[in-house]
Motif scaffolding. Structure first.
Motif, short mmCIF file in Angstrom:
data_model
loop_
_atom_site.label_atom_id
_atom_site.label_comp_id
_atom_site.label_asym_id
_atom_site.label_seq_id
_atom_site.Cartn_x
_atom_site.Cartn_y
_atom_site.Cartn_z
N CYS A 67 54.77 10.28 26.05
CA CYS A 67 53.45 10.06 25.44
C CYS A 67 53.19 10.99 24.26
O CYS A 67 53.65 12.13 24.24
CB CYS A 67 52.35 10.28 26.48
N LEU A 68 52.44 10.49 23.33
CA LEU A 68 51.76 11.31 22.32
C LEU A 68 52.68 12.15 21.44
O LEU A 68 52.33 13.23 21.03
CB LEU A 68 50.76 12.23 23.02
N CYS A 69 53.82 11.63 21.16
CA CYS A 69 54.76 12.44 20.38
C CYS A 69 55.07 11.85 19.02
O CYS A 69 56.15 12.05 18.48
CB CYS A 69 56.05 12.68 21.17
N GLY A 95 52.93 15.24 26.07
CA GLY A 95 51.54 15.58 25.75
C GLY A 95 51.37 15.98 24.30
O GLY A 95 50.50 16.80 23.98
N GLY A 96 52.21 15.42 23.45
CA GLY A 96 52.11 15.79 22.04
C GLY A 96 52.45 17.25 21.84
O GLY A 96 53.40 17.77 22.46
N TRP A 97 51.64 17.93 21.03
CA TRP A 97 51.95 19.35 20.77
C TRP A 97 51.76 20.21 22.01
O TRP A 97 52.16 21.37 22.03
CB TRP A 97 51.11 19.88 19.60
N ASP A 98 51.13 19.63 23.03
CA ASP A 98 50.91 20.39 24.25
C ASP A 98 52.20 20.56 25.05
O ASP A 98 52.29 21.44 25.90
CB ASP A 98 49.87 19.65 25.10
#
Lengths: 530, 222
Positions: free
Chosen positions: A527-529, A486-489
């Motif tokens: 995802c999203l990294c 979730g990326g920075w999440d």
């Protein structure tokens, strides 16, 4: 097969063929190339390579120092020396492996067959001004007493010869199949002054010997008789003392113009080893010869020098004495140009620093030690399970067909996997490796657990530290993290963990901080990294 | 994302990542390692970091035919080149917000290329992850290349071109690196995910100017 006898004749500037005394008969000059560089005493010269001889000039003002320089091969017949005439001769000009080379090949057939090469080369990457390296290789079909006579003509009206008797000596370090280091060890008959030396040149002034130079085997240094460069002296060749005649001494000339020898300029004065590195100043200044292979199977015989005032001239972590002992270039931190510096090869990997491929398997030392550890951290303890439950098998299948190159591949690629799926007991640590006994790739489960908390930073860092500890040799490491992202999440959701079941950015940083090795490449298969 | 790369500064040389779940199944791992082994060590060719990342990207097959992008970036170069440019851009954006251009910036964000894959129960929260190059380009289009923000945006674009080693995408205006760039304050102060607190806990939010820009764009009292 011809039985090889290698002679390395590194005589002053020398060069050139004309084997068989062809130089004197050459009318038309045909130049095949030239080199500029420094000779042993740093005189800057230009050497023009002609078909039968070399012309040596002062690079600064173009003054011809030696009109014709060429070696002559003589063999002993009874008590006499007979000059060999060569029926075949060819010239090759090449640029390869960072070397600019002009090679004159020659051959004589008959009861005594001889073939050889006179190469003259310069390392391009050092650039203009680099030392010039002449190398003479002779191959006889049988053991025969021979000698090389280097003729220099057209020095004013003088000429002289330098005689080597063709004996060669191999000295440490010698490792079978590798360091074929040969030091030319010719002797001059009858001249007690020169002990066990070579390349004798003696200058006479008014009938009195003014200076001479030779090489002392035991001391590994040039022995020099000092002279005043402003003195005008006659150059003479020293022959057998029994008939020690002066071959020519018709005119005088400034000796410095010859620029032929490596003078012992002092350096240390009364201290023969100024920098305390174990090599005498005169050895460092005069240089020594090493064999180097930077590509393929071609070996080059080059002369190297070191600074008598610095223990480690090239600052590569190998002091000059160790470079001398290991047969490496003290002015080149990567003697064999394989990408590993001399220090790494000598002290870390134990490879030969003078050849790019120590075990001669076609893979450079750099490749063999700059290889990869792939660490796959596979979190399928979530909805990805249905897609990734067979990921270990898939990695294995990718390699399983590569059996003929399996050993070679496995030297460069090491693959470890940590996997956790949704099922209890499916967690495991695997190695994909090539078995040289069965000559097959194999998937080996080296550890297993009921379940792994893949979201825990410690789980990730423990895996990396285990892998890096087991496969310590590779210095390139890739970490592949497979899961939801979730990326920075955050990332690495683990459904078997209750509560905080993912890795946030600070936890990810902590995991990397706990890794005891540097990661060259991280691939977030999540995802999203990026 | 810029935030992930910044978080791992000093720990890795290169990061490869996509903006979607990368591979549909494990099959691609088979082809990846086959290619890595067969194209390099089997041929006696040295395997460099860029080669590994290139093979990953070559073998990348997204789940569907929707927008997808994958790229490799140098971490050290990102820190030394891109982050200063981002800081400068953020400062210029703060100046624009203070000059009353906040809504124009939000409009630009809305049309900036965003990432497509939903996370967590299908929510498109990740529409707040947007292509930084795309955003910079639109800023130049709106404010002009000679404006201060235009110059800062150009610096960001130049830096991106330096730090992105390889990039692949199908549709969309992707250039290799994204950044957290919500177009509405509800994503910045998301109650479900605790966005603001989580985001502000990252090193990127704490040690760069970007979060100051977001706070200026979405003031808490707004």
């Amino acid at each position: 097969m011809l039985r090889g006898v290698i002679i390395t004749g590194i005589i002053m500037l020398l060069v050139l063929s004309s084997m068989g005394g062809m130089a004197s008969g050459v009318e038309e000059k045909k130049m095949h190339g030239f080199f500029k560089g420094n000779v042993f005493n740093n005189l800057r010269i230009m050497v023009e390579i002609n078909e039968d001889y070399a012309t040596i000039k002062n690079a600064k003002d173009g003054e011809t120092l030696v009109e014709k320089a060429y070696p002559v091969i003589e063999i002993k017949e009874g008590k006499e020396w007979r000059e060999i005439e060569f029926e075949e001769k060819f010239i090759e000009v090449q640029n390869h492996g960072g070397w600019h080379t002009v090679a004159i090949g020659f051959a004589h057939t008959g009861k005594i067959a001889v073939r050889g090469f006179l190469e003259y080369y310069q390392r391009k990457k050092v650039g203009e001004g680099a030392p010039l390296y002449p190398l003479l290789l002779l191959y006889f079909n049988k053991s025969v007493e021979h000698r090389v006579v280097w003729r220099y003509e057209g020095i004013a009206t003088n000429w002289f010869e330098v005689i080597d008797n063709g004996t060669g000596e191999t000295r440490a370090p010698f490792k079978e199949g590798h360091a074929r280091r040969v030091i030319y060890n010719g002797t001059i008959q009858g001249k007690m002054e020169f002990e066990d030396g070579q390349d004798i040149v003696v200058a006479w002034k008014n009938g009195v010997k003014e200076f001479g130079s030779n090489w002392e085997r035991e001391k590994l240094r040039y022995k020099t008789l000092k002279f005043d460069v402003e003195d005008r002296v006659n150059m003479e060749i020293v022959e057998d003392e029994s008939n020690g005649k002066m071959l020519k001494s018709e005119e005088s000339r400034v000796v410095d113009a010859y620029g032929l020898m490596a003078w012992d300029s002092g350096g240390g004065g009364s201290d023969p080893d100024s920098d305390g590195d174990g090599l005498s100043d005169s050895t460092e200044e005069a240089g020594w010869y090493i064999w180097v292979c930077t590509s393929g199977t071609t070996w080059h015989h080059i002369k190297v020098y070191s600074d008598p005032h610095y223990k480690d001239t090239d600052n590569d972590g190998v002091d000059d004495k160790a470079e001398y002992d290991h047969g490496t270039d003290p002015e080149d931190s990567d003697t064999d140009d394989d990408g590993l510096n001399d220090s790494e090869e000598i002290y870390t990997y134990g490879t030969y620093a003078y050849t790019w491929d120590s075990d001669e398997n076609g893979i450079s030392d750099n490749d063999e030690f700059h290889n990869w550890l792939f660490m796959l951290y596979m979190d399928a303890d979530n909805s990805l399970y249905k897609y990734m439950s067979d990921v270990v098998d898939k990695v294995f299948q990718g390699l399983s067909g590569l059996t003929s190159d399996g050993e070679r591949i496995n030297r460069v690629m090491h693959i470890v996997i940590e996997y956790d799926g949704k099922e209890w007991g499916d967690s495991g640590r695997y190695e994909i490796r090539f078995n040289t006994a069965t000559w097959q790739w194999e998937k080996v489960k080296v550890d297993s657990w009921g379940d792994l908390a893949m979201c825990e930073p410690r789980t990730l860092s423990d895996f990396v530290n285990w892998a890096a500890s087991k496969y310590w040799q590779p210095n390139r490491r890739a970490l592949i993290i497979m899961d939801h992202g979730g990326g920075w999440d955050g990332l690495l959701w683990d459904d078997s963990v209750s509560g905080d079941n993912y890795t946030d950015m600070n936890e990810l940083k902590r995991a990397f901080g706990d890794m005891k090795t540097h990661i060259n490449l991280v691939w977030f298969d999540a995802c999203l990294c990026r | 994302m810029s935030e992930v790369i910044y978080q791992l500064r000093g720990y890795a040389d290169m990061i490869v990542g996509s903006e979607e779940t990368s591979w549909e199944d494990a099959e691609e791992y088979s082809s990846l390692f086959n290619h890595l082994a067969a194209n390099y060590p089997a041929r006696g060719v040295e395997l460099h970091v860029e080669d590994v990342s290139q093979e990953i990207i070559n073998n990348y097959k997204p789940i569907n035919n929707g927008n997808h992008t994958i790229s490799s970036l140098w971490v050290g170069r990102t820190i030394s080149t891109l982050i200063p440019a981002i800081n400068n851009l953020a400062q210029e954006l703060i100046n624009l917000v203070n000059e009353g251009h906040g809504n124009e910036i939000k409009d630009i964000i809305t049309v900036t290329q965003h990432m497509n894959v939903p996370i967590r129960n299908g929510e498109f929260f990740n529409h707040s992850y947007r292509d930084l190059y795309s955003f910079s380009k639109l800023l130049i289009n709106r404010f002009g290349s000679n404006s201060k923000v235009g110059e800062a945006a150009r610096d960001v674009m130049n830096a991106i071109e330096q730090v992105v080693e390889q990039e692949k995408h199908n549709n969309g205006d992707y250039h290799g690196i994204s950044i957290f760039l919500p177009d509405d304050r509800r994503w910045y102060y998301n109650s479900t995910w605790g966005t603001s607190a989580t985001y502000r806990a990252t090193d990127f939010a704490q040690y760069t100017e970007w979060d100051n820009f977001l706070k200026a764009l979405f003031p808490s009292q707004g």
